[in-house]
Design an enzyme around this catalytic site. Structure first.
Site, PDB file in Angstrom:
ATOM      1  N   GLU A 209     139.972 -94.459 -12.385  1.00 13.31           N
ATOM      2  CA  GLU A 209     139.795 -94.168 -10.980  1.00 13.31           C
ATOM      3  C   GLU A 209     139.076 -93.114 -10.787  1.00 13.31           C
ATOM      4  O   GLU A 209     139.569 -91.996 -11.491  1.00 13.31           O
ATOM      5  CB  GLU A 209     141.072 -94.314 -10.255  1.00 13.31           C
ATOM      6  CG  GLU A 209     141.247 -95.440  -9.556  1.00 13.31           C
ATOM      7  CD  GLU A 209     140.374 -95.718  -8.130  1.00 13.31           C
ATOM      8  OE1 GLU A 209     139.240 -95.010  -7.912  1.00 13.31           O
ATOM      9  OE2 GLU A 209     141.079 -96.320  -7.185  1.00 13.31           O
ATOM     10  N   ASP A 210     138.308 -92.812  -9.791  1.00 16.32           N
ATOM     11  CA  ASP A 210     137.509 -91.601  -9.456  1.00 16.32           C
ATOM     12  C   ASP A 210     138.590 -90.513  -8.787  1.00 16.32           C
ATOM     13  O   ASP A 210     138.703 -89.590  -9.388  1.00 16.32           O
ATOM     14  CB  ASP A 210     136.476 -91.698  -8.310  1.00 16.32           C
ATOM     15  CG  ASP A 210     136.741 -92.622  -7.165  1.00 16.32           C
ATOM     16  OD1 ASP A 210     137.978 -93.107  -7.032  1.00 16.32           O
ATOM     17  OD2 ASP A 210     135.709 -92.660  -6.435  1.00 16.32           O
TER      18      ASP A 210
ATOM     19  N   ASP B 161     143.676 -90.580  -3.456  1.00 14.00           N
ATOM     20  CA  ASP B 161     143.753 -89.680  -2.289  1.00 14.00           C
ATOM     21  C   ASP B 161     145.138 -89.873  -1.743  1.00 14.00           C
ATOM     22  O   ASP B 161     146.158 -89.346  -2.058  1.00 14.00           O
ATOM     23  CB  ASP B 161     142.539 -90.321  -1.379  1.00 14.00           C
ATOM     24  CG  ASP B 161     142.566 -89.411  -0.168  1.00 14.00           C
ATOM     25  OD1 ASP B 161     143.193 -88.245  -0.031  1.00 14.00           O
ATOM     26  OD2 ASP B 161     142.038 -89.833   0.868  1.00 14.00           O
TER      27      ASP B 161
ATOM     28  N   PHE C 173     137.080 -83.193   1.724  1.00 14.77           N
ATOM     29  CA  PHE C 173     136.264 -84.522   1.325  1.00 14.77           C
ATOM     30  C   PHE C 173     135.215 -84.055   0.340  1.00 14.77           C
ATOM     31  O   PHE C 173     134.360 -83.052   0.582  1.00 14.77           O
ATOM     32  CB  PHE C 173     135.419 -85.083   2.604  1.00 14.77           C
ATOM     33  CG  PHE C 173     135.126 -86.354   2.278  1.00 14.77           C
ATOM     34  CD1 PHE C 173     136.010 -87.417   2.333  1.00 14.77           C
ATOM     35  CD2 PHE C 173     133.974 -86.814   1.773  1.00 14.77           C
ATOM     36  CE1 PHE C 173     135.890 -88.731   1.797  1.00 14.77           C
ATOM     37  CE2 PHE C 173     133.420 -88.127   1.500  1.00 14.77           C
ATOM     38  CZ  PHE C 173     134.379 -89.293   1.559  1.00 14.77           C
TER      39      PHE C 173
HETATM   40  P1  IMP Z   1     143.487 -93.924  -1.458  1.00 13.63           P
HETATM   41  O1  IMP Z   1     143.730 -95.176  -1.385  1.00 13.63           O
HETATM   42  O2  IMP Z   1     143.748 -93.040  -0.021  1.00 13.63           O
HETATM   43  O3  IMP Z   1     143.998 -93.268  -2.629  1.00 13.63           O
HETATM   44  O4  IMP Z   1     141.678 -93.720  -1.551  1.00 13.63           O
HETATM   45  C1  IMP Z   1     141.310 -94.125  -2.811  1.00 13.63           C
HETATM   46  C2  IMP Z   1     139.619 -94.244  -2.579  1.00 13.63           C
HETATM   47  O5  IMP Z   1     139.209 -93.699  -1.551  1.00 13.63           O
HETATM   48  C3  IMP Z   1     139.001 -93.524  -3.757  1.00 13.63           C
HETATM   49  O6  IMP Z   1     138.924 -94.457  -4.873  1.00 13.63           O
HETATM   50  C4  IMP Z   1     137.762 -93.322  -3.122  1.00 13.63           C
HETATM   51  O7  IMP Z   1     136.737 -94.369  -3.315  1.00 13.63           O
HETATM   52  C5  IMP Z   1     137.698 -93.018  -1.625  1.00 13.63           C
HETATM   53  N1  IMP Z   1     138.072 -91.549  -1.504  1.00 13.63           N
HETATM   54  C6  IMP Z   1     139.053 -90.635  -1.268  1.00 13.63           C
HETATM   55  N2  IMP Z   1     138.796 -89.459  -1.152  1.00 13.63           N
HETATM   56  C7  IMP Z   1     137.337 -89.324  -1.334  1.00 13.63           C
HETATM   57  C8  IMP Z   1     136.637 -88.111  -1.233  1.00 13.63           C
HETATM   58  O8  IMP Z   1     137.196 -86.934  -1.040  1.00 13.63           O
HETATM   59  N3  IMP Z   1     135.442 -88.665  -1.389  1.00 13.63           N
HETATM   60  C9  IMP Z   1     135.029 -89.753  -1.768  1.00 13.63           C
HETATM   61  N4  IMP Z   1     135.710 -90.843  -1.726  1.00 13.63           N
HETATM   62  C10 IMP Z   1     136.842 -90.512  -1.400  1.00 13.63           C
HETATM   63 MG    MG Z   2     137.304 -95.386  -5.508  1.00 11.61          MG
END
Ligand code: IMP
Ligand code: MG
Length: 196
Positions: free
Chosen positions: A109-110, A113, A162
């Site tokens: 995963e990148d 969040d 972000f």
């Molecule tokens: P989560 O479900 O809240 O953990 O969101 C995860 C996904 O949201 C990541 O895989 C990203 O694709 C996107 N995401 C969350 N934060 C960022 C950010 O700061 N920049 C770009 N994409 C983000």
């Molecule tokens: Mg992602």
């Protein structure tokens, strides 16, 4: 310098500013993660499951830092949120091609969040009976809401700004920056003040 190219960029109501993680620091950490995975999975052929699109660049560099016969697959998910926040309600847009039964799977995963996307993915992939399932995330928010024990490999802890670059986008832009930068919403004066 390539690492300065984001300084003056703006798109989709955001402009790219402060450098958070340099290209050198990213590459050094990814090499270390690759070595750790190489020793943990010695004698096995792990299946890397990349989550599109954000993980594509990390997956590419990480895989070259792993000295094992790895295999690749990709999933694309879309979360019913707005452009900067996920809702946790996830839809699989592209499913895996490879059967996970008895495989040693590593989700790549990148960024974690809230962790809602990851929680959904883990449940979904565990139901396919892999031999093992671990997570390798390049970035993890300091205030994520997932159980720490599922974050087996992580690159960097990051604050709530972000972020863009190295696969991460805002409105599909900036994925090709070689480093990680903070994106900020530009003012209404620019004419796109509706950005979240
Ligand atoms: P989560 O479900 O809240 O953990 O969101 C995860 C996904 O949201 C990541 O895989 C990203 O694709 C996107 N995401 C969350 N934060 C960022 C950010 O700061 N920049 C770009 N994409 C983000
Ligand atoms: Mg992602």
């Amino acid at each position: 310098m390539a690492s300065d190219q984001g300084a003056s960029l703006s798109a989709g109501g955001y402009s790219v500013g402060r450098l958070l993680i340099s290209e050198d620091d990213l590459q050094a950490r990814i090499r270390a993660l690759g070595e750790e995975i190489t020793s943990d999975y010695a004698g096995r052929a792990p299946l890397l499951v990349g989550v599109l699109k954000g993980a594509f660049m990390f997956m590419s560099d990480l895989s070259r830092a792993i000295d094992l016969p790895v295999e690749f697959d990709f999933m694309a998910v879309s979360s019913y949120g707005n452009s900067t926040r996920s809702s946790g309600v996830v839809r699989i847009v592209k499913d895996l091609d490879i059967d996970l039964a008895d495989r040693d799977v590593i989700i790549v995963e990148d960024i974690i969040d809230s962790g809602l996307t990851l929680s959904y993915l883990r449940r979904n992939l565990l139901a396919r009976n892999p031999a093992s399932l671990e997570v390798c995330a390049l970035l993890v928010r300091e205030n994520h809401q997932v159980d720490e024990t599922i974050l087996r490999y992580e690159g960097f802890r990051v604050p709530s700004d972000f972020l863009v670059g190295y696969g991460l986008d805002v409105n599909e832009r900036f994925r090709n920056l070689p480093d990680i930068r903070v994106a900020t919403a530009v003012s209404d004066a620019v004419g796109d003040g509706g950005a979240v």
